[in-house]
Enzyme design. Structure first.
Site, PDB file in Angstrom:
ATOM      1  N   LEU A 184       0.817  -1.210   0.000  1.00  0.00           N
ATOM      2  CA  LEU A 184       0.000   0.000   0.000  1.00  0.00           C
ATOM      3  C   LEU A 184       0.854   1.263   0.000  1.00  0.00           C
ATOM      4  CD1 LEU A 184      -2.739  -1.011   2.609  1.00  0.00           C
ATOM      5  CD2 LEU A 184      -2.878  -1.129   0.114  1.00  0.00           C
ATOM      6  N   GLY A 185       2.046   1.175   0.564  1.00  0.00           N
ATOM      7  CA  GLY A 185       2.918   2.337   0.617  1.00  0.00           C
ATOM      8  C   GLY A 185       4.214   2.004   1.322  1.00  0.00           C
ATOM      9  N   GLY A 187       8.208   3.985   2.719  1.00  0.00           N
ATOM     10  CA  GLY A 187       9.006   5.198   2.894  1.00  0.00           C
ATOM     11  C   GLY A 187      10.104   4.938   3.885  1.00  0.00           C
ATOM     12  N   GLY A 188      10.613   6.035   4.489  1.00  0.00           N
ATOM     13  CA  GLY A 188      11.698   5.891   5.453  1.00  0.00           C
ATOM     14  C   GLY A 188      11.296   5.107   6.675  1.00  0.00           C
ATOM     15  N   SER A 191       7.293  -0.093   5.481  1.00  0.00           N
ATOM     16  CA  SER A 191       6.300  -0.346   4.440  1.00  0.00           C
ATOM     17  C   SER A 191       4.970  -0.724   5.073  1.00  0.00           C
ATOM     18  CB  SER A 191       6.774  -1.470   3.516  1.00  0.00           C
ATOM     19  OG  SER A 191       6.911  -2.693   4.228  1.00  0.00           O
ATOM     20  N   VAL A 192       3.905  -0.528   4.296  1.00  0.00           N
ATOM     21  CA  VAL A 192       2.562  -0.913   4.719  1.00  0.00           C
ATOM     22  C   VAL A 192       1.940  -1.768   3.621  1.00  0.00           C
ATOM     23  CG1 VAL A 192       0.263  -0.112   5.379  1.00  0.00           C
ATOM     24  CG2 VAL A 192       2.269   1.199   6.071  1.00  0.00           C
ATOM     25  N   GLU A 264      -6.073  -0.966  11.715  1.00  0.00           N
ATOM     26  CA  GLU A 264      -7.365  -0.827  11.055  1.00  0.00           C
ATOM     27  C   GLU A 264      -7.152  -0.393   9.598  1.00  0.00           C
ATOM     28  OE1 GLU A 264     -11.378   1.892  11.870  1.00  0.00           O
ATOM     29  OE2 GLU A 264      -9.502   2.294  12.932  1.00  0.00           O
ATOM     30  N   ASP A 271      -5.404   8.414   0.688  1.00  0.00           N
ATOM     31  CA  ASP A 271      -4.882   9.454   1.574  1.00  0.00           C
ATOM     32  C   ASP A 271      -5.450  10.801   1.137  1.00  0.00           C
ATOM     33  OD1 ASP A 271      -2.938  11.168   0.062  1.00  0.00           O
ATOM     34  OD2 ASP A 271      -1.846   9.303  -0.169  1.00  0.00           O
ATOM     35  N   ASP A 311       2.775  15.475  13.387  1.00  0.00           N
ATOM     36  CA  ASP A 311       2.898  15.467  11.929  1.00  0.00           C
ATOM     37  C   ASP A 311       1.514  15.373  11.286  1.00  0.00           C
ATOM     38  OD1 ASP A 311       4.361  15.674   9.612  1.00  0.00           O
ATOM     39  OD2 ASP A 311       4.801  13.536   9.457  1.00  0.00           O
TER      40      ASP A 311
END
Length: 518
Positions: A184-185, A187-188, A191-192, A264, A271, A311
């Site tokens: 799904l995504g 980055g630093g 991951s998801v 969840e 997004d 954030d």
């Protein structure tokens, strides 16, 4: 007392599929020292065997008893060589596994298979006796049953074999409960991936976060053990009473090199940045009100539960594209909320408050309110308000044409230069903008905040009233704050404005009151 055969000396393709790279296999041998007398060795083996027999009800003791009996058998047959005789030794154990599978743990089966495959490498057709432990190993993968509520390292898994419990790895526990899907995504942070909970088919998000030497651990109220910071914060916001606008943490797993968070996953969702892009980057005010109210409720929930997100931005908000319900996500920059100033900024530069740039300090709640002002501006104007540090400090920003007076007032209040003047969460939610019908403003041209006079800013926030007094110092008038009706007049300073020919101080006004001389 035993030898060690290192898998690191083997080629990667010879390591097998059962142990992680670099793990050593302890290959037991019967007191392999040439200086030990035969009688001493035999007595030692027999004593170990009896000790296991006396504690047969304890975990792993039956298997240990079986092991020492094998040692006695091999010792009597004068099997002293470690490598040359190892293949026959593995055959003995594999045969015993097939006959007494209920008494042998999966770990022993793993070691037997991997040793047998390694020792047989390049020796022709694989022996038939090796098929049985391999099949048992595969069957036990399916037979894992997880006790409800089990988490993290050291979870005890009950197999279908009666009266047998053993410890399994967190990875085995995770695989027994969840199926991992598409990315799904990433980055630093890690991951998801999409996932499904096997027990009920519930869709989840599976977040992998790599471990580092700088990981922070905290102990949250009501707990005795320390948790990774992000896990702890998500547990705090996921406890009752929950907020539907904050993503829930279902459970987490502590792996050897990472953490896995099971979260969840609303569906269908995207997004909020992508959602804005799909609306030409700018929302109508009625739609912005529906979204903004939820963002404020999410931020307030975090603060009420002692968590500072740090954030809050469009990229960290998920929105259900059908119901428009949103979820605040990603607590990787978060920390525990405190009353004293923070000396380290975490988050996204474009959302940082001016007090951080000017003083190197900021308070948690006012900084959160500032970020909410940036988010609202982004929603209704189609772009972020500031492009450099000077713009943040001087509040140089260009409003979109046609923006209602109430919306601009709320943004200016949230983005007030002075932290203590910014509204509370409750003051934002009770602001007239959320209830007023959309109005057209007379001036449809873009406005620069730097072009708005201090007097216009003052009038947007306050309404002056009757004169209370005057003298060489100037004049004092009664007044009230437009957002909440709070009266002002004298004493503690609430705000101030620099006009072209004077200064205006907004002061606390106690009621009823009069000066002492009167």
């Amino acid at each position: 007392m035993g030898g060690t055969y290192s898998m690191e000396r083997l080629a990667p393709e010879d390591r097998g599929n059962y142990l992680p790279e670099g793990e050593n296999i302890s290959f037991p041998g019967p007191l392999m020292s040439g200086k030990t007398q035969k009688e001493d060795v035999m007595h030692f083996i027999q004593r170990k065997s009896q000790e296991c027999l006396q504690h047969g009800e304890e975990p792993n003791q039956k298997e240990a008893y079986f092991f020492w009996n094998l040692m006695e058998l091999h010792y009597n047959q004068n099997v002293f060589g470690l490598f040359d005789q190892a293949f026959e030794y593995c055959k003995s154990i594999a045969t015993a596994i097939a006959s007494f599978s209920q008494e042998i743990s999966k770990k022993t089966t793993e070691l037997t298979i991997v040793l047998s495959e390694t020792l047989h490498q390049g020796k022709g057709i694989e022996p038939e006796w090796l098929q049985s432990p391999r099949q048992l190993y595969a069957d036990e993968e399916i037979m894992l049953k997880t006790p409800e509520g089990s988490l993290m390292t050291g979870v005890v898994i009950t197999l279908q074999h009666p009266h047998e419990e053993r410890h399994v790895t967190p990875w085995e526990v995770f695989k027994s409960q969840y199926t991992t899907g598409e990315l799904l995504g990433e980055g630093g942070y890690g991951s998801v991936r999409a996932g499904v909970r096997k027990a009920d088919g519930k869709q989840v998000a599976i977040k992998h976060v790599g471990k580092t030497m700088t990981d922070v651990f905290i102990t949250i109220p009501g707990e005795t053990h320390s948790l990774p910071l992000e896990v702890a914060l998500m547990e705090m916001v996921s406890k009752p009473s929950r907020c539907k606008n904050v993503l829930e943490l279902f459970e987490w797993f502590n792996m050897s090199d990472s953490y896995i968070l099971v979260l969840e996953r609303p569906s269908p969702c995207t997004d909020f940045r992508q959602f804005l892009n799909g609306h030409n980057c700018q929302l109508s005010e009625p739609l912005a009100k529906k979204i903004m109210r939820q963002v404020v409720q999410a931020a307030r929930h975090c603060n009420d539960h002692g968590v500072l997100h740090r954030d809050i931005k469009a990229e960290n908000i998920l929105i259900n594209t059908e119901t428009l319900e949103l979820k605040l996500i990603d607590f990787g920059c978060g920390y525990l909320l405190k009353d004293t100033p923070y000396k380290c900024f975490a988050g996204t530069w474009a959302y940082c408050p001016p007090e951080w740039l000017c003083e190197g300090l900021y308070l948690g709640v006012p900084a959160t309110i500032w970020s909410l002002g940036v988010v609202l501006f982004d929603m209704v104007c189609g772009h972020l308000p500031f492009s450099c540090e000077d713009d943040i400090i001087d509040r140089n920003m260009e409003f979109a044409p046609g923006l209602s007076r109430g919306c601009r007032d709320l943004i200016l209040w949230c983005l007030h230069r002075h932290p203590y003047v910014r509204p509370t969460f409750e003051e934002i939610l009770s602001h007239e903008w959320f209830d007023e019908p959309q109005k057209k403003v007379k001036d449809q041209s873009p406005l620069l905040e730097s072009q708005i006079t201090p007097w216009e800013v003052f009038e947007s926030l306050y309404t002056p009233g009757d004169m209370l007094g005057e003298g060489g110092y100037g004049t004092v008038c009664a007044g009230y704050r437009n957002a909440d009706g709070k009266q002002f007049g004298e004493t503690r300073s609430l705000d101030w404005f620099e006009m072209s020919n004077c200064y205006i101080s907004v002061l606390e006004r106690p009621r009823p009151c009069m000066d002492v001389q009167k």
